[in-house]
Scaffold this motif. Sequence first.
Motif, PDB file in Angstrom:
ATOM      1  N   TYR A   1      -5.581   0.937  -6.692  1.00  0.00           N
ATOM      2  CA  TYR A   1      -6.379  -0.176  -6.155  1.00  0.00           C
ATOM      3  C   TYR A   1      -6.147  -1.460  -6.950  1.00  0.00           C
ATOM      4  O   TYR A   1      -5.921  -2.531  -6.375  1.00  0.00           O
ATOM      5  CB  TYR A   1      -7.868   0.188  -6.144  1.00  0.00           C
ATOM      6  CG  TYR A   1      -8.146   1.416  -5.309  1.00  0.00           C
ATOM      7  CD1 TYR A   1      -8.137   1.343  -3.910  1.00  0.00           C
ATOM      8  CD2 TYR A   1      -8.366   2.658  -5.908  1.00  0.00           C
ATOM      9  CE1 TYR A   1      -8.358   2.479  -3.135  1.00  0.00           C
ATOM     10  CE2 TYR A   1      -8.584   3.796  -5.139  1.00  0.00           C
ATOM     11  CZ  TYR A   1      -8.579   3.700  -3.755  1.00  0.00           C
ATOM     12  OH  TYR A   1      -8.782   4.819  -2.986  1.00  0.00           O
ATOM     13  N   ILE A   2      -6.188  -1.328  -8.277  1.00  0.00           N
ATOM     14  CA  ILE A   2      -5.995  -2.514  -9.129  1.00  0.00           C
ATOM     15  C   ILE A   2      -4.572  -3.057  -8.955  1.00  0.00           C
ATOM     16  O   ILE A   2      -4.368  -4.272  -8.871  1.00  0.00           O
ATOM     17  CB  ILE A   2      -6.313  -2.185 -10.615  1.00  0.00           C
ATOM     18  CG1 ILE A   2      -7.815  -1.880 -10.766  1.00  0.00           C
ATOM     19  CG2 ILE A   2      -5.900  -3.330 -11.535  1.00  0.00           C
ATOM     20  CD1 ILE A   2      -8.216  -1.296 -12.107  1.00  0.00           C
ATOM     21  N   ALA A   3      -3.594  -2.135  -8.891  1.00  0.00           N
ATOM     22  CA  ALA A   3      -2.189  -2.553  -8.726  1.00  0.00           C
ATOM     23  C   ALA A   3      -1.986  -3.330  -7.428  1.00  0.00           C
ATOM     24  O   ALA A   3      -1.248  -4.321  -7.396  1.00  0.00           O
ATOM     25  CB  ALA A   3      -1.274  -1.332  -8.755  1.00  0.00           C
ATOM     26  N   ASN A   4      -2.670  -2.910  -6.353  1.00  0.00           N
ATOM     27  CA  ASN A   4      -2.568  -3.632  -5.077  1.00  0.00           C
ATOM     28  C   ASN A   4      -3.120  -5.040  -5.181  1.00  0.00           C
ATOM     29  O   ASN A   4      -2.494  -5.997  -4.715  1.00  0.00           O
ATOM     30  CB  ASN A   4      -3.308  -2.873  -3.970  1.00  0.00           C
ATOM     31  CG  ASN A   4      -2.378  -1.998  -3.167  1.00  0.00           C
ATOM     32  OD1 ASN A   4      -1.507  -2.480  -2.451  1.00  0.00           O
ATOM     33  ND2 ASN A   4      -2.536  -0.690  -3.305  1.00  0.00           N
ATOM     34  N   ILE A   5      -4.303  -5.148  -5.803  1.00  0.00           N
ATOM     35  CA  ILE A   5      -4.950  -6.469  -5.944  1.00  0.00           C
ATOM     36  C   ILE A   5      -4.105  -7.380  -6.838  1.00  0.00           C
ATOM     37  O   ILE A   5      -3.844  -8.535  -6.496  1.00  0.00           O
ATOM     38  CB  ILE A   5      -6.398  -6.320  -6.491  1.00  0.00           C
ATOM     39  CG1 ILE A   5      -7.278  -5.609  -5.447  1.00  0.00           C
ATOM     40  CG2 ILE A   5      -6.993  -7.681  -6.846  1.00  0.00           C
ATOM     41  CD1 ILE A   5      -8.561  -4.995  -5.983  1.00  0.00           C
ATOM     42  N   LEU A   6      -3.640  -6.851  -7.976  1.00  0.00           N
ATOM     43  CA  LEU A   6      -2.845  -7.654  -8.906  1.00  0.00           C
ATOM     44  C   LEU A   6      -1.502  -8.066  -8.295  1.00  0.00           C
ATOM     45  O   LEU A   6      -1.046  -9.190  -8.511  1.00  0.00           O
ATOM     46  CB  LEU A   6      -2.620  -6.902 -10.221  1.00  0.00           C
ATOM     47  CG  LEU A   6      -3.850  -6.714 -11.118  1.00  0.00           C
ATOM     48  CD1 LEU A   6      -3.486  -5.920 -12.365  1.00  0.00           C
ATOM     49  CD2 LEU A   6      -4.460  -8.054 -11.527  1.00  0.00           C
ATOM     50  N   SER A   7      -0.881  -7.155  -7.539  1.00  0.00           N
ATOM     51  CA  SER A   7       0.396  -7.477  -6.872  1.00  0.00           C
ATOM     52  C   SER A   7       0.204  -8.649  -5.923  1.00  0.00           C
ATOM     53  O   SER A   7       1.013  -9.573  -5.866  1.00  0.00           O
ATOM     54  CB  SER A   7       0.920  -6.286  -6.056  1.00  0.00           C
ATOM     55  OG  SER A   7       1.108  -5.181  -6.854  1.00  0.00           O
ATOM     56  N   TYR A   8      -0.906  -8.579  -5.186  1.00  0.00           N
ATOM     57  CA  TYR A   8      -1.200  -9.627  -4.203  1.00  0.00           C
ATOM     58  C   TYR A   8      -1.457 -10.965  -4.905  1.00  0.00           C
ATOM     59  O   TYR A   8      -0.944 -12.002  -4.479  1.00  0.00           O
ATOM     60  CB  TYR A   8      -2.418  -9.216  -3.370  1.00  0.00           C
ATOM     61  CG  TYR A   8      -2.677 -10.132  -2.188  1.00  0.00           C
ATOM     62  CD1 TYR A   8      -1.760 -10.212  -1.150  1.00  0.00           C
ATOM     63  CD2 TYR A   8      -3.835 -10.907  -2.124  1.00  0.00           C
ATOM     64  CE1 TYR A   8      -1.984 -11.049  -0.066  1.00  0.00           C
ATOM     65  CE2 TYR A   8      -4.064 -11.744  -1.043  1.00  0.00           C
ATOM     66  CZ  TYR A   8      -3.146 -11.812  -0.013  1.00  0.00           C
ATOM     67  OH  TYR A   8      -3.361 -12.635   1.056  1.00  0.00           O
TER      68      TYR A   8
ATOM     69  N   ILE B   1       0.826  -1.225   0.000  1.00  0.00           N
ATOM     70  CA  ILE B   1       0.000   0.000   0.000  1.00  0.00           C
ATOM     71  C   ILE B   1       0.859   1.274   0.000  1.00  0.00           C
ATOM     72  O   ILE B   1       0.714   2.112  -0.890  1.00  0.00           O
ATOM     73  CB  ILE B   1      -1.048  -0.019   1.134  1.00  0.00           C
ATOM     74  CG1 ILE B   1      -2.129  -1.072   0.810  1.00  0.00           C
ATOM     75  CG2 ILE B   1      -1.698   1.357   1.337  1.00  0.00           C
ATOM     76  CD1 ILE B   1      -3.123  -1.352   1.931  1.00  0.00           C
ATOM     77  N   PRO B   2       1.805   1.446   0.955  1.00  0.00           N
ATOM     78  CA  PRO B   2       2.632   2.668   0.888  1.00  0.00           C
ATOM     79  C   PRO B   2       3.514   2.745  -0.354  1.00  0.00           C
ATOM     80  O   PRO B   2       3.710   3.823  -0.913  1.00  0.00           O
ATOM     81  CB  PRO B   2       3.482   2.621   2.160  1.00  0.00           C
ATOM     82  CG  PRO B   2       3.339   1.274   2.720  1.00  0.00           C
ATOM     83  CD  PRO B   2       2.094   0.674   2.176  1.00  0.00           C
ATOM     84  N   VAL B   3       4.025   1.582  -0.806  1.00  0.00           N
ATOM     85  CA  VAL B   3       4.883   1.578  -2.009  1.00  0.00           C
ATOM     86  C   VAL B   3       4.067   2.029  -3.223  1.00  0.00           C
ATOM     87  O   VAL B   3       4.459   2.955  -3.941  1.00  0.00           O
ATOM     88  CB  VAL B   3       5.494   0.164  -2.263  1.00  0.00           C
ATOM     89  CG1 VAL B   3       6.128   0.088  -3.653  1.00  0.00           C
ATOM     90  CG2 VAL B   3       6.532  -0.169  -1.211  1.00  0.00           C
ATOM     91  N   LEU B   4       2.914   1.402  -3.423  1.00  0.00           N
ATOM     92  CA  LEU B   4       2.103   1.693  -4.615  1.00  0.00           C
ATOM     93  C   LEU B   4       1.433   3.052  -4.563  1.00  0.00           C
ATOM     94  O   LEU B   4       1.168   3.646  -5.605  1.00  0.00           O
ATOM     95  CB  LEU B   4       1.068   0.581  -4.832  1.00  0.00           C
ATOM     96  CG  LEU B   4       1.658  -0.760  -5.301  1.00  0.00           C
ATOM     97  CD1 LEU B   4       0.616  -1.861  -5.244  1.00  0.00           C
ATOM     98  CD2 LEU B   4       2.228  -0.657  -6.714  1.00  0.00           C
ATOM     99  N   TYR B   5       1.193   3.556  -3.368  1.00  0.00           N
ATOM    100  CA  TYR B   5       0.591   4.887  -3.247  1.00  0.00           C
ATOM    101  C   TYR B   5       1.493   5.923  -3.928  1.00  0.00           C
ATOM    102  O   TYR B   5       1.028   6.747  -4.720  1.00  0.00           O
ATOM    103  CB  TYR B   5       0.374   5.259  -1.775  1.00  0.00           C
ATOM    104  CG  TYR B   5      -0.179   6.650  -1.597  1.00  0.00           C
ATOM    105  CD1 TYR B   5      -1.523   6.922  -1.838  1.00  0.00           C
ATOM    106  CD2 TYR B   5       0.649   7.709  -1.214  1.00  0.00           C
ATOM    107  CE1 TYR B   5      -2.027   8.207  -1.704  1.00  0.00           C
ATOM    108  CE2 TYR B   5       0.154   8.994  -1.067  1.00  0.00           C
ATOM    109  CZ  TYR B   5      -1.184   9.241  -1.316  1.00  0.00           C
ATOM    110  OH  TYR B   5      -1.682  10.518  -1.181  1.00  0.00           O
ATOM    111  N   ASN B   6       2.783   5.856  -3.631  1.00  0.00           N
ATOM    112  CA  ASN B   6       3.733   6.811  -4.226  1.00  0.00           C
ATOM    113  C   ASN B   6       4.013   6.512  -5.690  1.00  0.00           C
ATOM    114  O   ASN B   6       4.032   7.412  -6.522  1.00  0.00           O
ATOM    115  CB  ASN B   6       5.052   6.805  -3.439  1.00  0.00           C
ATOM    116  CG  ASN B   6       4.940   7.630  -2.169  1.00  0.00           C
ATOM    117  OD1 ASN B   6       4.137   8.556  -2.087  1.00  0.00           O
ATOM    118  ND2 ASN B   6       5.715   7.284  -1.163  1.00  0.00           N
ATOM    119  N   VAL B   7       4.228   5.223  -6.002  1.00  0.00           N
ATOM    120  CA  VAL B   7       4.585   4.824  -7.365  1.00  0.00           C
ATOM    121  C   VAL B   7       3.463   5.158  -8.350  1.00  0.00           C
ATOM    122  O   VAL B   7       3.706   5.765  -9.399  1.00  0.00           O
ATOM    123  CB  VAL B   7       4.928   3.307  -7.407  1.00  0.00           C
ATOM    124  CG1 VAL B   7       5.048   2.813  -8.846  1.00  0.00           C
ATOM    125  CG2 VAL B   7       6.228   3.036  -6.656  1.00  0.00           C
ATOM    126  N   CYS B   8       2.227   4.789  -7.996  1.00  0.00           N
ATOM    127  CA  CYS B   8       1.091   5.054  -8.898  1.00  0.00           C
ATOM    128  C   CYS B   8       0.846   6.550  -9.069  1.00  0.00           C
ATOM    129  O   CYS B   8       0.429   6.996 -10.141  1.00  0.00           O
ATOM    130  CB  CYS B   8      -0.174   4.360  -8.372  1.00  0.00           C
ATOM    131  SG  CYS B   8      -0.067   2.565  -8.464  1.00  0.00           S
TER     132      CYS B   8
END
Length: 309
Positions: free
Chosen positions: A221-228, A107-114
Amino acid sequence: GISKKWKFYIDFIKENFIAIIFFAILVGFGIYQIYDFDRVSMETNLSSADSIIECLQKYEKSNPGICDEMLKMHEEAKKGPDFYNMSFTVINKFSMNTYVMFFVISIPVLYNVCRIFRNKHLIYELTRENYKKFKRSFFKKAYLSSMILALSILVVFIITIIYCKGFSTNSIIAEGSLGGQIKYSMSPIFYIFTVLYRVFVAGIIYTNFSLIVARKNHNFYIANILSYLLFIGTEAVLEGLGDYIFYEFFHIDSMIIFINMINVFNLNLGKGIIALYLPLTIILIVTSIIVYLKYRNKEKLIIDCEKNG
């Protein structure tokens, strides 16, 4: 105006506020578990004191020696907690939330990256600096969030050491009890280092999965789900294939528990120390190479960012 030093702190908090909140939650969880361990220990001591009084009342005249063992254990318990038993019990509580731990990093990683990719922040940055310099700063920020797991476990260890007045051990804690196996096979410093290494490496692996997905998918949101899903899928494949690979190439069988990227808190010594380090390190190297290859081409990344409308 604000001094440069304060501006740096404010910017740092703004950029990493999600990671800071998660870090605070993890440390709070650890402190609560230490408090709970202490509460249970006190209750156990009180009930054992009651049992001794009962025993003495019952056997004082006929067989007083029967209560000696209970008295000895009670006196030993009163000396304070065992460092291994306490830290292992507390850290074991973290392992009960292992599926959540991936999101603590992603979540913190993707928040900044996205945010960087979606708002075309990357295109703006590249007008001011070269791609190599951008990547260095981009990865530094991403991997900084991967530290929160290891840092929170480090804080938990420090509090446990203070509480136990060092690395105190207790003879009541036998080899078969929680933390007992580790107590009789690892020095405290090596035990702490092993846990921190595994958690630190897991944090980077979780970040790598997030970065691999975020390269093409810029929706938070999609990136988090797909990463998981990618992470869980890889875990399933590794547990099936990994066991076979380790047996074929290293002649080591039953490696499933050590290839596990989910429960990194599990220190199973069944295959020796190397098994606690090698599989995770190999996964770290492979995922890092994939990240490097994914972000090698500047033009393709710019094209993907421009698609964000």
